[in-house]
Design a protein around this motif. Sequence first.
Motif, PDB file in Angstrom:
ATOM      1  N   LEU A  86       0.915  -1.280  -0.176  1.00 55.44           N
ATOM      2  CA  LEU A  86       0.127  -0.110  -0.001  1.00 55.44           C
ATOM      3  C   LEU A  86       0.843   1.479  -0.019  1.00 55.44           C
ATOM      4  CD1 LEU A  86      -2.764  -1.006   2.754  1.00 55.44           C
ATOM      5  CD2 LEU A  86      -2.960  -0.930   0.102  1.00 55.44           C
ATOM      6  N   PHE A  87       1.880   1.242   0.939  1.00 53.41           N
ATOM      7  CA  PHE A  87       2.903   2.517   1.061  1.00 53.41           C
ATOM      8  C   PHE A  87       3.606   2.395  -0.373  1.00 53.41           C
ATOM      9  CE2 PHE A  87       1.784   1.328   5.284  1.00 53.41           C
ATOM     10  CZ  PHE A  87       1.596   2.561   5.853  1.00 53.41           C
ATOM     11  N   LYS A  88       4.039   1.424  -0.919  1.00 52.57           N
ATOM     12  CA  LYS A  88       4.821   1.554  -2.221  1.00 52.57           C
ATOM     13  C   LYS A  88       3.912   2.246  -3.269  1.00 52.57           C
ATOM     14  CE  LYS A  88       7.892  -2.182  -1.687  1.00 52.57           C
ATOM     15  NZ  LYS A  88       8.360  -3.789  -1.986  1.00 52.57           N
ATOM     16  N   CYS A  89       2.504   1.479  -3.282  1.00 51.25           N
ATOM     17  CA  CYS A  89       1.689   2.060  -4.275  1.00 51.25           C
ATOM     18  C   CYS A  89       1.726   3.750  -4.086  1.00 51.25           C
ATOM     19  CB  CYS A  89       0.324   1.477  -4.105  1.00 51.25           C
ATOM     20  SG  CYS A  89      -0.890   2.405  -5.202  1.00 51.25           S
ATOM     21  N   CYS A  90       1.509   4.086  -2.869  1.00 55.92           N
ATOM     22  CA  CYS A  90       1.355   5.617  -2.673  1.00 55.92           C
ATOM     23  C   CYS A  90       2.730   6.400  -3.129  1.00 55.92           C
ATOM     24  CB  CYS A  90       1.280   6.061  -1.333  1.00 55.92           C
ATOM     25  SG  CYS A  90      -0.599   5.533  -0.794  1.00 55.92           S
ATOM     26  N   GLU A  94       1.670   4.924  -8.601  1.00 56.11           N
ATOM     27  CA  GLU A  94       1.208   3.746  -9.694  1.00 56.11           C
ATOM     28  C   GLU A  94       0.482   2.494  -9.186  1.00 56.11           C
ATOM     29  OE1 GLU A  94       1.809   4.105 -12.890  1.00 56.11           O
ATOM     30  OE2 GLU A  94       2.873   6.366 -12.633  1.00 56.11           O
ATOM     31  N   ALA A  95      -0.340   2.232  -9.957  1.00 54.56           N
ATOM     32  CA  ALA A  95      -0.780   0.846  -9.538  1.00 54.56           C
ATOM     33  C   ALA A  95       0.124  -0.456  -9.453  1.00 54.56           C
ATOM     34  CB  ALA A  95      -2.150   0.515 -10.343  1.00 54.56           C
ATOM     35  N   LEU A  96      -0.255  -1.323  -8.582  1.00 55.20           N
ATOM     36  CA  LEU A  96       0.772  -2.594  -8.730  1.00 55.20           C
ATOM     37  C   LEU A  96      -0.226  -3.739  -8.055  1.00 55.20           C
ATOM     38  CD1 LEU A  96       1.455  -3.088  -5.212  1.00 55.20           C
ATOM     39  CD2 LEU A  96       2.714  -1.216  -5.483  1.00 55.20           C
ATOM     40  N   SER A  97       0.179  -4.858  -8.354  1.00 57.21           N
ATOM     41  CA  SER A  97      -0.376  -5.954  -7.911  1.00 57.21           C
ATOM     42  C   SER A  97       0.573  -6.981  -7.191  1.00 57.21           C
ATOM     43  CB  SER A  97      -0.833  -7.089  -9.191  1.00 57.21           C
ATOM     44  OG  SER A  97      -1.696  -6.267  -9.910  1.00 57.21           O
ATOM     45  N   CYS A  98      -0.004  -7.730  -6.219  1.00 62.80           N
ATOM     46  CA  CYS A  98       1.068  -8.542  -5.472  1.00 62.80           C
ATOM     47  C   CYS A  98       0.177  -9.584  -4.887  1.00 62.80           C
ATOM     48  CB  CYS A  98       1.661  -7.675  -4.497  1.00 62.80           C
ATOM     49  SG  CYS A  98       0.551  -6.884  -3.125  1.00 62.80           S
ATOM     50  N   VAL A  99       0.646 -10.438  -4.013  1.00 61.75           N
ATOM     51  CA  VAL A  99       0.075 -11.460  -3.273  1.00 61.75           C
ATOM     52  C   VAL A  99       0.314 -11.004  -1.649  1.00 61.75           C
ATOM     53  CG1 VAL A  99      -0.141 -13.926  -2.502  1.00 61.75           C
ATOM     54  CG2 VAL A  99       0.413 -13.233  -5.029  1.00 61.75           C
ATOM     55  N   ALA A 100      -0.397 -10.924  -0.823  1.00 59.75           N
ATOM     56  CA  ALA A 100      -0.693 -10.696   0.449  1.00 59.75           C
ATOM     57  C   ALA A 100      -1.427 -11.241   1.219  1.00 59.75           C
ATOM     58  CB  ALA A 100      -0.615  -9.140   0.505  1.00 59.75           C
ATOM     59  N   TYR A 101      -1.084 -11.792   2.376  1.00 64.13           N
ATOM     60  CA  TYR A 101      -2.085 -12.646   3.182  1.00 64.13           C
ATOM     61  C   TYR A 101      -2.970 -13.971   2.305  1.00 64.13           C
ATOM     62  CZ  TYR A 101      -1.697  -8.728   6.239  1.00 64.13           C
ATOM     63  OH  TYR A 101      -1.157  -7.472   7.102  1.00 64.13           O
ATOM     64  N   GLY A 102      -2.029 -14.257   1.543  1.00 65.06           N
ATOM     65  CA  GLY A 102      -2.407 -15.699   0.743  1.00 65.06           C
ATOM     66  C   GLY A 102      -3.499 -15.057  -0.241  1.00 65.06           C
ATOM     67  N   GLU A 103      -3.794 -13.883  -0.719  1.00 62.99           N
ATOM     68  CA  GLU A 103      -4.702 -13.338  -1.439  1.00 62.99           C
ATOM     69  C   GLU A 103      -4.085 -12.424  -2.541  1.00 62.99           C
ATOM     70  OE1 GLU A 103      -8.787 -13.395   1.007  1.00 62.99           O
ATOM     71  OE2 GLU A 103      -7.429 -11.371   0.698  1.00 62.99           O
ATOM     72  N   GLN A 104      -4.554 -12.570  -3.868  1.00 65.77           N
ATOM     73  CA  GLN A 104      -3.977 -11.726  -4.970  1.00 65.77           C
ATOM     74  C   GLN A 104      -4.441 -10.496  -4.898  1.00 65.77           C
ATOM     75  OE1 GLN A 104      -1.946 -12.811  -7.574  1.00 65.77           O
ATOM     76  NE2 GLN A 104      -1.624 -10.738  -8.360  1.00 65.77           N
TER      77      GLN A 104
END
Length: 340
Positions: A86-90, A94-104
Amino acid sequence: MFSLAFQHVLSLKNILCIVDSATSWLYSRAPSVRSVTTYLMEPAGETGSDYTLRKMMVLDSQTGHSRLLSSPASLRRRDHLFRDYLFKCCDSSEALSCVAYGEQRVAVPLRDPGGRALGVVDLSCGQQGALRPHERRDLQGMVRMVQAACCQLLRETSGLARPSRLLEAEGAGGEERVALLFLRFMLEDLRGCVRRLDHQSFAELKSYKDPPPVVHQVLRAVLLMLHPHWEETPEIDRWSQCRLKVNSDLVRKVLHFDPTARSVQVEREDLEACLAGIPRGEVWKHGSLPAEHLYNWVSVCLSLLEQAEKLRQSREPAPSNSDTLQKDPPRPPTKQQEGT
């Protein structure tokens, strides 16, 4: 100083209203989206320290709308390493995709007119994986229109732009106009898409002798929006009659149609039932650009119809006590009255 602070708070409130409208629209079209959380950036309060993210609202899966949190929690980067995306996005805006807490997950920034991040929208796609192609396309369209609506709003608030009105319902101004702003930008963009279609694109639709069901259904929905009195008539139920309506007059009506106008007499339930029979993924798979744009146009018009109805109902005065109080039931006649 107070007026600037008030203006800032009002702007953030309006931005959240735009995000609510946008995520509600996306949620209704993208089943892969399981949850949506909206954060706004705030100074950490310490000199030279990093910013914090305040969790402002979450999507209610029952209503399809976001719910403002009464006690928004603050996230600091050093305390939430698993939410660093979330902080990297801010940081990058720019928008970004990742896997966090086992979810896309997909993180989308909310930007000011200068391109700087104001906050972030966090979308979870569950454990199933990435968004489907048509859902990704809808997300991209949503992001563009949210950015356009927020920038327009912030420019107006700062005095850099005058309010521009496209729809009749925008004339009320204030919060009512803000509630329509995202959908209004969507409609304006789709009008441009239809305007840029050439004659050859529409000739493809007319060339079908026996069209794919999705093509007939989309065109039927468009004609039902423009001509509600054609419901259950050969004008739209028979393809031989339906395809004759694909002409320059149809394009002109699509480009000028205002679904929020009081003169519009559309049965929203009929249109909802019609659209419910058109899977969004099937429209995408068919690959017809006119069908894609017209499907999206009907969908946005339907959302604007619903929003305009809600705004009109909210303006209606509540019934007075004299209207709601029941009159006392008539008393039975006395024996003396019965004898007269």
